[in-house]
Structure formats: structure tokens, C-alpha cells
Design an enzyme around this catalytic site. Structure first.
Site, PDB file in Angstrom:
ATOM      1  N   LYS A   1     -60.358  87.435 -54.035  1.00 43.58           N
ATOM      2  CA  LYS A   1     -61.439  88.216 -54.629  1.00 43.58           C
ATOM      3  C   LYS A   1     -61.897  89.249 -53.626  1.00 43.58           C
ATOM      4  O   LYS A   1     -61.771  89.045 -52.413  1.00 43.58           O
ATOM      5  CB  LYS A   1     -62.622  87.321 -54.979  1.00 43.58           C
TER       6      LYS A   1
HETATM    7  N1  GLU Z   1     -61.897  89.591 -62.347  1.00 41.57           N
HETATM    8  C1  GLU Z   1     -61.236  88.800 -63.347  1.00 41.57           C
HETATM    9  C2  GLU Z   1     -61.517  87.329 -63.112  1.00 41.57           C
HETATM   10  O1  GLU Z   1     -62.496  86.955 -62.525  1.00 41.57           O
HETATM   11  C3  GLU Z   1     -59.758  89.138 -63.482  1.00 41.57           C
HETATM   12  C4  GLU Z   1     -58.943  88.932 -62.251  1.00 41.57           C
HETATM   13  C5  GLU Z   1     -57.506  89.456 -62.370  1.00 41.57           C
HETATM   14  O2  GLU Z   1     -57.126  89.876 -63.443  1.00 41.57           O
HETATM   15  O3  GLU Z   1     -56.831  89.427 -61.356  1.00 41.57           O
HETATM   16  O4  GLU Z   1     -60.811  86.490 -63.593  1.00 41.57           O
END
Ligand code: GLU
Length: 419
Positions: free
Chosen positions: A105
Site C-alpha cells: 500500500k
Molecule cells: N485500493 C484497492 C484496495 O484496497 C485496490 C488495490 C489494487 O487494485 O491493487 O483493494
């Protein structure tokens, strides 16, 4: 436990699943630490000539099952502690739906709603360069999250491409269709929330037509969840965003609200009005007499102080980490169902995986192919979590986390600890 650390909350959930699994203590120790955390300073020349410096982070929790994967958020409350938690949840999310990724993240502590388009673009490009040493098409692939979008992903993809000297499509997912994005990606998280809700209702012998729903958050996840659940026959009686809550016991005009947001300042519902709609607070939204509650905003919205007031029998977590462990205990003790974030909002990363596969192959799928494959993945994952929860009498978060942790643990054990 109800301290402020989001990472402590994620560890609490991991420890709970590990205990039920009787997980090897060495493996648990490995899983309790992110593999890598990078904190960067992001200077931006603002429109008035001042230089502002924002703090950003990229955390890779685990690459045991594949490249790290996860979004980047721009929000004034971002901290390293939060990003570490969100990275760990991405590991479990990818594992519970069984896609070949680890978790990561990113986040920048900034309020982009107070910045011009140019400032946000420069912020994005500079942050991209700052984390470039650790991201990569086969090592760590960013995506949109809170306050970021296909536009942001376009800037990231362009920045990496300019520096590499050739176009790199598979460095991010959640790109615009014109840049090799996938059909269905924008709606994927909300579509996944809808599939999860329908699977739960099926198990409880309830029809969507007899269910009322309240949705906290009207960004990409909340608005699409509301729209698709309404199309399935649910009555959406309340939604909210930073401008407050909007309530109509006879059902809200979700499509009109989405159109309103598309044109409004900062894409929020502020000033929206329609016949029968009254304003309520975010706190009131949680306490409404609804069947399904979809928290689709930020972490820790359902906590020890408001959990007891929730009347919904089902909480489907569109957001990451919206329910604290203390709140979860209150809810599950009352026999409520919490479909955990790592399953409920996994639709986004599942279609990110499809996008990445398409980008690598330069071969693109139809929207029906994307949506059918997403449904298959979610329906299977929901069934395995539900069956485990029923068979072994666990709540759904423990069941989902146990399935995920076991998969990651097996990968770690099969690889061994290097060297
Ligand atoms: N931000 C989204 C999540 O929390 C998508 C992450 C992604 O597609 O890599 O799942």
C-alpha cells in the site's frame, strides 16, 4: 484494545486467526512484519510559488505469493502506521481470493481536494519517482485508492515510462481504458460488494427486493455499490459522504446522485436535493433501521461506542478496516454478519489482476468476460469463507483471515527463509 494504531488492529486480527490455526510461531513472526517500508519527502512547487513538502510511504507487507499489490491514497490522515495495516490487509485480500499477489500500500499525507490539478499532478509524479526504486511491473504494482483515480494512475504510468524510455503498461492497474486499462475495473470494487451482498442474502434466504441498505461513503466504492445493489432490487435509503448523509425511506435516486457528484466541486454530494430527501448525520446513518450497512469510507468507523446502535443484520465492508475488533465482537455476539473487507471489497484487486494480465499480454477482454470472471472468483471465495465459518463456528473475518494466512504461510514455508 481500542488504541489509535490501525496496524495494532491489523495485528490483532492476524493474531486471532493465527491462534485458531495454531500457526507456527516462526511463521507468525514473519507475517507480523512488513517486508519493506519506504518513507519519502515529496516537495511540490505550489501555484503561489511556495514549496510544500508532503510525507509519503510505500509499504510492502509480503511478496511470498507473488508481486506486491495495492493502492495509493492521498489523504490528510495518512500515516506510516495506517499504510502498514493497509498493506497487510492487501496480502490477505489477494490470498483469500487466491490471486498470485502479495500485499502493498502507498499513501501521501495530503488533502488533494485543497490543491489545483497541476499541484496534484506534480505531487503524483514526484511521489512516483521517490518510490520508483521499489515499485515495478513484477515486484510492486500500485492502483487507485482513497482520493486517487485512473487519472492518477495515468500520471504514474507516464512518469515511469518517461524515465524508462519506453511505455510500461503493467506498472499500475486502474488505468484509463485509453491507456490499456481494463473494462469493468472502475466498477469492480462496488460490483464485488454487490456480489458479496447477494451471496450472503442467498445464504440467509432473503431476497434483495425485501432489503433496505445504507451506504457510508459515496466515492468510487460506495456509489457503485449503491447503484448496483439498487439494480438488484435493494432499496437504498441512505448514503453519505464528507458533506453529510442523505436519507429517503422510500429510496434514493442513486443515478441522479452519481450524476450530481460527477459535476459538483470535488465530486461530493454537497447541496444535493430531491423530493423526499432529508439530511442526516453520518452517526445517524449507522443507526438507521436498515437490513444491510455498507461502510465504504475509511477505517474505524464502527467502534466500541456505536457498534451497539447498529440495527442492520449484515455489514458488508466496502472500506478497508471500517470495524474495530471491539465493535466486531459486539456485532457478532448479537448474531450479525460482518462480511470482512478482505473479501467484501476484493473485487477491485481481482480486476486489477485481470488488467495486469491483459497489459502483459497486450490482449484485451470484453466487459462481460471481466465481469463473469470477477463473479466466479468472488462467488468461490465467498463460499469457502462461508463454509469454513459455518463448519468451524468462526465469524467470517476469522474464517477469511485463516484461509488467507494459511495460503501465505504455506508459500513462506515452501520457499524457506533466505539465505
Ligand atoms: N485500493 C484497492 C484496495 O484496497 C485496490 C488495490 C489494487 O487494485 O491493487 O483493494
Amino acid at each position: 484494545m481500542e488504541n489509535n494504531s490501525v496496524f495494532a488492529m491489523a495485528l490483532d486480527q492476524l493474531n486471532s486467526a493465527a491462534k485458531l490455526l495454531k500457526l507456527d510461531a516462526n511463521t507468525l513472526r514473519v507475517l507480523s512484519h512488513p517486508e519493506r517500508s519506504l518513507t519519502v519527502a515529496v516537495p511540490v512547487v505550489m501555484d503561489d510559488g511556495r514549496i510544500e513538502v508532503f510525507e509519503g510511504h510505500r509499504v510492502q507487507h509480503s511478496s511470498a505469493r507473488g508481486p506486491c499489490k495495492g493502492g495509493i491514497r492521498f489523504h490528510q490522515d495518512v500515516t506510516l502506521d495506517e499504510v502498514k495495516a493497509l498493506a497487510m490487509w492487501m496480502t490477505w485480500k489477494c490470498a483469500v481470493v487466491n490471486i498470485p499477489y502479495g500485499g502493498a500500500k502507498g499513501g501521501v499525507c495530503v488533502d488533494p481536494t485543497k490543491m489545483s490539478k497541476r499541484e496534484v499532478r506534480h505531487l503524483t509524479r514526484r511521489f512516483t519517482v521517490a518510490i520508483m526504486p521499489i515499485i515495478g511491473s513484477h515486484s510492486d504494482i500500485p492502483a487507485p485508492d482513497v482520493n486517487t483515480s485512473s487519472e492518477t494512475m495515468g500520471y504514474i504510468m507516464d512518469t515511469v515510462s518517461m524515465i524508462k524510455g519506453s511505455t510500461v503498461l503493467d506498472i499500475v492497474t486502474g488505468k484509463a481504458i485509453d491507456l490499456g486499462g481494463s473494462l469493468g475495473r472502475r466498477e469492480a470494487t462496488g460490483r464485488g460488494v454487490m456480489f458479496n451482498t447477494l451471496e450472503l442474502l442467498k445464504r440467509l434466504n432473503k431476497s434483495p427486493k425485501e432489503c433496505t441498505v445504507a451506504v457510508q461513503g459515496f466515492g468510487n466504492v460506495g456509489s457503485v455499490s449503491a447503484d448496483l445493489l439498487q439494480k438488484e432490487g435493494c432499496k437504498i435509503i441512505a448514503v453519505s459522504d464528507v458533506s453529510g448523509g442523505y436519507y429517503n425511506p422510500d429510496g434514493l435516486p442513486i443515478k441522479d446522485m452519481i450524476n450530481y457528484c460527477a459535476q459538483s466541486n470535488n465530486h461530493i454530494l454537497e447541496g444535493f436535493n430531491a423530493s423526499g430527501v432529508s439530511k442526516i448525520s453520518n452517526a445517524e446513518l449507522f443507526e438507521l433501521d436498515v437490513d444491510v450497512l455498507v461502510p465504504a469510507a475509511l477505517e474505524k468507523q464502527i467502534h466500541g461506542k456505536n457498534a451497539d446502535k447498529i440495527k442492520a443484520f449484515a455489514i458488508v465492508e466496502g472500506a478497508n478496516g471500517p470495524t474495530t475488533p471491539e465493535a466486531e465482537k459486539i456485532l457478532t455476539d448479537k448474531g450479525k454478519y460482518v462480511v470482512p473487507d478482505i473479501l467484501a471489497n476484493s473485487g477491485g484487486v481481482v480486476v486489477s489482476y485481470f488488467e495486469w494480465v491483459q497489459s502483459i499480454q497486450s490482449f484485451f477482454w470484453t466487459e462481460d468476460e471481466v465481469n463473469d470472471n470477477l463473479k466466479r472468483v468472488i462467488v468461490n471465495a465467498f463460499a469457502s469463507v462461508w463454509d469454513m465459518a459455518q463448519k468451524e463456528k468462526h465469524d467470517m473475518r476469522n474464517a477469511a483471515t485463516m484461509i488467507a494466512v494459511l495460503r501465505v504461510a504455506r508459500a513462506i514455508e515452501a520457499r524457506g527463509i533466505w539465505p
